[in-house]
Scaffold this motif. Structure first.
Motif, short mmCIF file in Angstrom:
data_model
loop_
_atom_site.label_atom_id
_atom_site.label_comp_id
_atom_site.label_asym_id
_atom_site.label_seq_id
_atom_site.Cartn_x
_atom_site.Cartn_y
_atom_site.Cartn_z
N PHE A 179 0.82 -1.22 0.00
CA PHE A 179 0.00 0.00 0.00
C PHE A 179 0.85 1.27 0.00
O PHE A 179 0.32 2.37 0.12
N THR A 180 2.15 1.10 -0.11
CA THR A 180 3.05 2.25 0.01
C THR A 180 2.65 3.37 -0.95
O THR A 180 2.49 3.15 -2.15
N GLN A 203 1.75 1.80 5.96
CA GLN A 203 2.24 1.83 4.57
C GLN A 203 1.60 2.94 3.74
O GLN A 203 2.26 3.57 2.93
N ALA A 204 0.32 3.12 3.94
CA ALA A 204 -0.44 3.98 3.03
C ALA A 204 -0.05 5.45 3.16
O ALA A 204 0.41 5.90 4.21
N ALA A 205 -0.25 6.20 2.07
CA ALA A 205 -0.07 7.65 2.14
C ALA A 205 -1.22 8.22 2.97
O ALA A 205 -1.01 9.05 3.86
N ASN A 346 -2.07 10.44 8.97
CA ASN A 346 -2.55 9.97 7.66
C ASN A 346 -3.81 9.11 7.77
O ASN A 346 -4.20 8.45 6.80
N VAL A 347 -4.44 9.07 8.96
CA VAL A 347 -5.63 8.22 9.13
C VAL A 347 -6.86 9.07 9.47
O VAL A 347 -6.82 9.90 10.37
#
Ligand code: NA7
Length: 535
Positions: A179-180, A203-205, A346-347
């Motif tokens: 998910f990077t 991992q995610a943006a 980022n959440v």
């Protein structure tokens, strides 16, 4: 096409559907009885739940030392778990180890999804059809299809048009998903979401979590297993198993047989705090009336919501994450860093309780008129639990009656093992048995052993058929409902009730109380299969 896929002789004594823990053990026992057996498995490997649920962070919510077979002391001793709560890849390795150790693969036909099964009253056999056109016949049919194996995909407008990948936690790809740098949307906040969100967030943006109903989670307090501890448990394994078998859910939860209302506020807080620090499902055994008295349950709710507010920095987010329903009414989640994840920049938690997800567009998701641009969607939306996998197979019993029609208003079984009108058809952990309310492994073993003993009895006494009487089944269904009605379980929209799947009848499906259930199964046998018709 007649014959199995390879054109080989396709007449068996027993066909078993599913090569998860239930199917593997059933095959082992069938072989010991000298039966000619065949397992049909949809996947290309063994492991069932642990084969399909490969989402990041997937791990069992029952401790490794308990979530294992106990039928073979050598197996119990030789297998080494590495963590207090085993991650999915390790449990899958264990399932593969069992398949190899007992040389089971030779009788398993992989990539064979069963489409239909029909009973012929004249010959007393089942004809089983696979999706690829294979046809097998068998005297006995065992559905070891799992309780959480039919993925529930919500009917959200536009889902098929989304241009990025859509992953369901219950049918996760076999290759790594990275998910990077991506904008990820997770729909759902059940156990699968709660396990995967902290890892995806790393991992995610950007991660958007779309929450319809918040859930309670107690930290796993997971850690590597100390080899000395493991040795110690193994030296007295029987004692652990015996203790666990006497609890309501077959897990060694150290139940505290005291009402939550019979102690001082301070004592109550101390008990909850100790269980929070110890972690996991034993939290529910802090007091004996958490699932029967609303006022008792309220104390657990206050404690857990207090923890959420302590952990989550933004009070508005903490409030949104705080459930209002009964603690344990839906299975308690066991997490690692779930609530703290909402402190990350980022959440974002998006409430969809008042205004459901409106639509999915090629570029993302729309809630309350606002667009959330996304690269990936994760459906952590659960399962058509307990009956889903059984009813996906077109099962036809005596006189052409279908299981689907018979269960239209909810599942009807005797002991969660058989259903009247469907002779020689057994279910492992079927609806009406404790199954999902318990540690699944001992429940699976108890069912497979009951079925094997039953088949041995039939052979010994010259019988060829068994099915429950309608009267015994009706009484059992009433009994299962009655047990639930004396608890707080029916108060929320859980998958135990089928409430998560639109249109599914609202019926509490599992039997509450593992030890009394096991005793009842034993009594039925002792009384010459009371409530069953043998022919
Ligand atoms: P669960 O526990 O059934 O969770 C599914 C989640 O998905 C839950 O939060 C649902 O909200 C949510 N959901 C389902 N459909 C929608 C739609 N249409 N919109 C928004 N949200 C939705 O499944 P899991 O896989 O997490 O866990 C299953 C079991 O596996 C678990 O209990 C453990 O025993 C292991 P809802 O609560 O229905 O409002």
């Amino acid at each position: 096409m007649t014959g199995d896929r390879d054109g080989a002789e396709a007449t068996f004594d027993i066909v078993i559907v599913g090569a998860g823990f239930g199917g593997l053990y059933m095959l082992h026992l069938a072989r010991k009885l000298g039966l000619k057996a065949r397992v049909l498995e949809a996947g290309d490997g063994v492991g069932g739940t642990w084969y399909w649920n490969r989402y990041p962070g997937a791990r069992c919510d029952v401790e490794s030392m308990e979530y294992s077979y106990q039928f073979c002391p050598e197996l119990e001793q030789e297998w080494e778990w590495t963590e207090r709560y085993a991650p999915q890849p390790e449990i899958l390795r264990y399932a593969n180890h069992v398949a190899d150790r007992f040389d089971l693969r030779g009788d398993i036909q992989f990539e064979s999804r069963v489409r239909a099964a029909a009973y012929d009253d004249e010959t007393g056999t089942w004809t089983i059809e696979t999706e690829d056109g294979g046809v097998l016949t068998s005297r006995y049919l065992v559905m070891a299809t799992g309780c959480l194996s039919s993925a529930n995909t919500p009917a959200i407008e536009g889902l098929a048009d989304f241009k990025g990948p859509v992953y369901h936690t219950g049918t996760w790809p076999h290759e790594d998903v990275d998910f990077t740098g991506l904008r990820v949307g997770v729909i759902g906040t059940g156990s699968s979401a709660i396990q995967s969100i902290p890892i995806i967030a790393e991992q995610a943006a950007e991660l958007f979590v779309f929450q319809r109903t918040p859930n309670y989670a107690v930290p796993a307090q997971n850690h590597p297993l100390d080899p000395d501890y493991q040795r110690e448990v193994k030296a007295h394994y029987g004692e652990l198993r015996a203790r666990a078998s006497q609890t309501r859910n077959g897990v060694d939860t150290h139940p505290n047989d005291v009402s939550a209302l019979a102690v001082s506020d301070e004592e109550r807080q101390t008990e909850y705090e100790a269980r929070w620090q110890n972690g996991g499902l034993p939290f529910m055994a802090a007091f004996n009336d958490l699932l029967v008295r609303q006022d008792a349950n309220d104390t657990a709710r206050a404690f857990l919501c207090g923890k959420i507010h302590e952990i989550v920095d933004d009070p508005a987010v903490a409030e949104l994450l705080s459930p209002t329903n009964v603690v344990g009414c839906k299975r308690l989640c066991v997490d690692t860093n779930y609530y703290a994840t909402y402190n990350r920049d980022n959440v974002t938690l998006v409430d969809v309780s008042q205004t459901p997800i409106e639509a999915i567009t090629p570029d993302g998701l729309i809630v309350d008129g606002r667009a959330y641009p996304l690269d990936v969607i994760v459906l952590a939306t659960g399962f058509d639990a307990m009956t889903g996998a059984l009813l996906k197979v077109a099962i036809q019993g005596r006189d052409g009656a279908t299981l689907k029609e018979k269960w239209a208003a909810g599942p009807r079984t005797y002991l969660g093992l058989m259903s009247a009108g469907f002779p020689n058809l057994f279910m492992i952990t079927g609806p009406g048995s404790p199954s999902v309310l318990t540690n699944m492994l001992p429940s699976i073993e108890q069912h497979a052993e009951w079925i094997a003993a039953c088949l041995g009895y039939l052979a010994e006494h010259g019988h060829e058929r068994i099915e429950p009487t309608l009267a015994a089944e009706n009484d059992w269904v009433d009994h299962v409902n009655d047990l639930a009605d004396h608890t707080l379980y029916p108060t929320c929209n859980s998958w135990y009730l089928g409430a998560n799947v639109p249109g599914k009848p609202r019926v509490f499906m599992p039997h509450i109380g593992y030890p009394t259930y096991v005793r009842r199964c034993e009594e039925v046998v002792a009384k010459g299969y009371e409530g069953f018709a043998l022919g």
